[in-house]
Scaffold this active site. Structure first.
Site, mmCIF file in Angstrom:
data_model
loop_
_atom_site.group_PDB
_atom_site.id
_atom_site.type_symbol
_atom_site.label_atom_id
_atom_site.label_comp_id
_atom_site.label_asym_id
_atom_site.label_seq_id
_atom_site.Cartn_x
_atom_site.Cartn_y
_atom_site.Cartn_z
ATOM 1 N N THR A 90 3.788 14.476 2.054
ATOM 2 C CA THR A 90 5.196 14.438 2.450
ATOM 3 C C THR A 90 6.139 14.965 1.370
ATOM 4 O O THR A 90 6.937 15.866 1.609
ATOM 5 C CB THR A 90 5.591 12.969 2.782
ATOM 6 O OG1 THR A 90 4.606 12.433 3.650
ATOM 7 C CG2 THR A 90 6.946 12.902 3.433
ATOM 8 N N ILE A 168 7.789 5.209 6.864
ATOM 9 C CA ILE A 168 6.922 4.348 6.039
ATOM 10 C C ILE A 168 7.562 2.967 5.881
ATOM 11 O O ILE A 168 6.902 1.939 6.065
ATOM 12 C CB ILE A 168 6.628 4.993 4.669
ATOM 13 C CG1 ILE A 168 5.926 6.351 4.861
ATOM 14 C CG2 ILE A 168 5.750 4.064 3.810
ATOM 15 C CD1 ILE A 168 5.712 7.149 3.579
ATOM 16 N N ASP A 187 19.466 1.878 4.394
ATOM 17 C CA ASP A 187 19.232 3.316 4.562
ATOM 18 C C ASP A 187 20.446 3.925 5.235
ATOM 19 O O ASP A 187 20.644 3.767 6.451
ATOM 20 C CB ASP A 187 17.965 3.586 5.392
ATOM 21 C CG ASP A 187 17.541 5.045 5.260
ATOM 22 O OD1 ASP A 187 18.432 5.918 5.134
ATOM 23 O OD2 ASP A 187 16.336 5.321 5.268
ATOM 24 N N ARG A 248 8.324 7.334 -4.886
ATOM 25 C CA ARG A 248 8.336 8.392 -5.896
ATOM 26 C C ARG A 248 8.714 7.822 -7.246
ATOM 27 O O ARG A 248 9.641 7.008 -7.353
ATOM 28 C CB ARG A 248 9.358 9.476 -5.550
ATOM 29 C CG ARG A 248 8.781 10.646 -4.811
ATOM 30 C CD ARG A 248 7.707 11.366 -5.617
ATOM 31 N NE ARG A 248 6.991 12.349 -4.833
ATOM 32 C CZ ARG A 248 5.959 12.086 -4.008
ATOM 33 N NH1 ARG A 248 5.508 10.861 -3.857
ATOM 34 N NH2 ARG A 248 5.368 13.055 -3.354
ATOM 35 N N ASP A 272 3.156 2.384 -7.916
ATOM 36 C CA ASP A 272 2.072 3.332 -7.633
ATOM 37 C C ASP A 272 2.463 4.721 -8.126
ATOM 38 O O ASP A 272 1.630 5.616 -8.174
ATOM 39 C CB ASP A 272 1.821 3.353 -6.110
ATOM 40 C CG ASP A 272 0.692 4.300 -5.723
ATOM 41 O OD1 ASP A 272 -0.393 4.207 -6.330
ATOM 42 O OD2 ASP A 272 0.891 5.136 -4.809
ATOM 43 N N GLU A 277 3.569 11.735 -14.341
ATOM 44 C CA GLU A 277 2.219 11.386 -13.886
ATOM 45 C C GLU A 277 1.200 12.377 -14.428
ATOM 46 O O GLU A 277 1.375 13.571 -14.236
ATOM 47 C CB GLU A 277 2.172 11.382 -12.357
ATOM 48 C CG GLU A 277 3.043 10.277 -11.766
ATOM 49 C CD GLU A 277 2.975 10.161 -10.241
ATOM 50 O OE1 GLU A 277 2.203 10.912 -9.618
ATOM 51 O OE2 GLU A 277 3.684 9.319 -9.694
ATOM 52 N N HIS A 295 -0.914 6.446 -8.269
ATOM 53 C CA HIS A 295 -0.434 7.245 -7.114
ATOM 54 C C HIS A 295 -1.517 7.343 -6.017
ATOM 55 O O HIS A 295 -1.976 8.431 -5.677
ATOM 56 C CB HIS A 295 -0.005 8.654 -7.568
ATOM 57 C CG HIS A 295 0.941 9.321 -6.594
ATOM 58 N ND1 HIS A 295 1.886 10.242 -6.987
ATOM 59 C CD2 HIS A 295 1.083 9.207 -5.242
ATOM 60 C CE1 HIS A 295 2.555 10.668 -5.919
ATOM 61 N NE2 HIS A 295 2.076 10.053 -4.851
ATOM 62 N N LEU A 296 -1.886 6.174 -5.509
ATOM 63 C CA LEU A 296 -2.957 6.112 -4.502
ATOM 64 C C LEU A 296 -2.441 5.935 -3.076
ATOM 65 O O LEU A 296 -3.245 5.831 -2.149
ATOM 66 C CB LEU A 296 -3.889 4.919 -4.812
ATOM 67 C CG LEU A 296 -4.690 4.994 -6.104
ATOM 68 C CD1 LEU A 296 -5.568 3.740 -6.245
ATOM 69 C CD2 LEU A 296 -5.573 6.237 -6.110
ATOM 70 N N GLY A 297 -1.106 5.895 -2.907
ATOM 71 C CA GLY A 297 -0.537 5.569 -1.594
ATOM 72 C C GLY A 297 -1.158 6.343 -0.443
ATOM 73 O O GLY A 297 -1.455 5.779 0.605
ATOM 74 N N ALA A 298 -1.346 7.647 -0.626
ATOM 75 C CA ALA A 298 -1.846 8.475 0.478
ATOM 76 C C ALA A 298 -3.348 8.707 0.380
ATOM 77 O O ALA A 298 -3.928 9.402 1.213
ATOM 78 C CB ALA A 298 -1.128 9.819 0.474
HETATM 79 C C1 3PG Z 1 3.261 12.122 -0.469
HETATM 80 O O1 3PG Z 1 4.354 12.509 -0.902
HETATM 81 O O2 3PG Z 1 2.795 12.560 0.604
HETATM 82 C C2 3PG Z 1 2.490 11.079 -1.209
HETATM 83 O O3 3PG Z 1 3.165 10.638 -2.338
HETATM 84 C C3 3PG Z 1 1.100 11.522 -1.522
HETATM 85 O O4 3PG Z 1 0.983 12.347 -2.640
HETATM 86 P P1 3PG Z 1 -0.463 12.923 -2.988
HETATM 87 O O5 3PG Z 1 -0.832 13.877 -1.896
HETATM 88 O O6 3PG Z 1 -0.339 13.613 -4.293
HETATM 89 O O7 3PG Z 1 -1.412 11.776 -3.026
#
Ligand code: 3PG
Length: 335
Positions: A90, A168, A187, A248, A272, A277, A295-298
């Protein structure tokens, strides 16, 4: 195959492939498969150093990235043949949109494919904070049995503040309702009826910080959101507040967060994402009331397959047929 036949076949393939795609981050093989089936030539080179990217980019029509590759003005200007940049995810803050737009290069992202993964990760961080799971696990690994030290709090009937009530944020809120949490949200871009249909109270940012027991942040990094969360808001929050950021890095002022956690102005925080980074020598990691993930969210199998498939289809359709969907820099359409 004898070398000359293999060479001949390779050359024929090169000539047949109208477009060359460079994938410079760790992206699901689904992406390569879709491009290849569409007749595009793919170079899968995850973890390319900035110099390597600069050297390679002149030969490619499409570049596919996640957040690790920094698509700077220099990279974009070196990409003489570049027509499309695809973000398998995203956030596009790692891409110089201005430079891409000036050169008429289309920037696409994949919206929605990692929404559930990101929401679930934010929720996992919230539960980790509430029940001290990472610290208790670390303590047991060190041979200890510290039941009193790691007593936690319930989510039940607590107030969850959601900063950024897009897809999200709303998915986190949906899960929180199943835990009987009360939802308040901030928001300015979301219409009132969306708050109502999500059973959330529409509040100012300050009100969210005054009332919440937990706050989860879901906003992009923009000039107006950089350090949006810092001392000013920590001064008005409850000392029991636990803060989660899986959106972010840079939205939370890390220096201010360190001070607030150290002095007990906040009960805990889980990040995260980081201002830089990897974050290097992060002082926050020395604090017991701080939880971190890289940064494991996705980063789930399902989320990665979805975004890889979405972005490959989007970029292939654009390069081959001029079809446009999920375009980030719509200004290029008039060019
Ligand atoms: C995003 O912006 O879609 C998420 O933060 C995922 O980032 P990444 O693809 O580097 O894990």
């Amino acid at each position: 195959l004898p070398t000359d036949i293999a060479q001949e076949q390779y050359s024929a393939k090169e000539i047949m492939a109208e477009f060359n795609i460079l994938i410079s981050d760790n992206i699901s093989p689904v992406c390569t498969d879709i491009f290849t089936s569409a007749g595009l030539q793919v170079d899968y080179s995850p973890g390319l150093a900035p110099d390597g990217l600069l050297n390679k980019i002149p030969a490619y029509h499409g570049l596919i990235v996640r957040s690790a590759t920094k698509v700077t003005r220099e990279v974009i200007e070196a990409g003489r043949e570049l027509k499309a940049i695809g973000r398998a995810g995203t956030g596009v803050d790692n891409i110089d949109l201005q430079a891409a737009t000036e050169r008429g290069i289309a920037v696409f992202n994949s919206r929605g494919g990692n929404t559930i993964s990101a929401a679930e990760h934010a929720f996992a961080l919230m539960m980790s904070l509430a029940r001290n799971i990472p610290a208790a696990h670390g303590s047991m690994k060190n041979g200890k049995w510290e039941r009193k030290k790691f007593a936690g709090v319930e989510l039940y009937q607590k107030i969850l503040g959601v900063v950024g009530f897009g897809q999200i944020g709303r998915e986190v809120a949906r899960r929180a309702r199943a835990f009987d949490m009360q939802i308040i949200a901030f928001d300015p871009l979301i219409p009132e009826e969306v708050f109502a249909s999500s059973h959330a109270e529409n509040c100012s940012l300050e009100e969210v910080f005054r009332q919440s027991d937990f706050i989860t942040i879901h906003v992009p990094l923009l000039p107006e959101t950089r350090h949006l969360i810092g001392t000013r808001l920590f001064e008005i929050c409850k000392p029991s507040l636990r803060l989660i950021n899986a959106s972010r890095g840079g939205v939370v002022d890390e220096a201010a967060l360190f001070k607030a956690l150290k002095s007990g102005v906040l009960a805990g925080a889980a990040l995260d994402v980081f201002e830089s980074e990897p974050p290097g020598n992060l002082k926050l990691l020395n604090l017991d009331n701080f939880v971190a993930t890289p940064h494991l969210g996705a980063s789930t199998r399902e989320g990665q397959d979805r975004v890889a498939s979405e972005i490959a289809q989007t970029v292939a359709a654009y390069l081959k047929d001029g079809q446009v969907s999920n375009l980030v820099n719509e200004e290029i359409l008039g060019k």
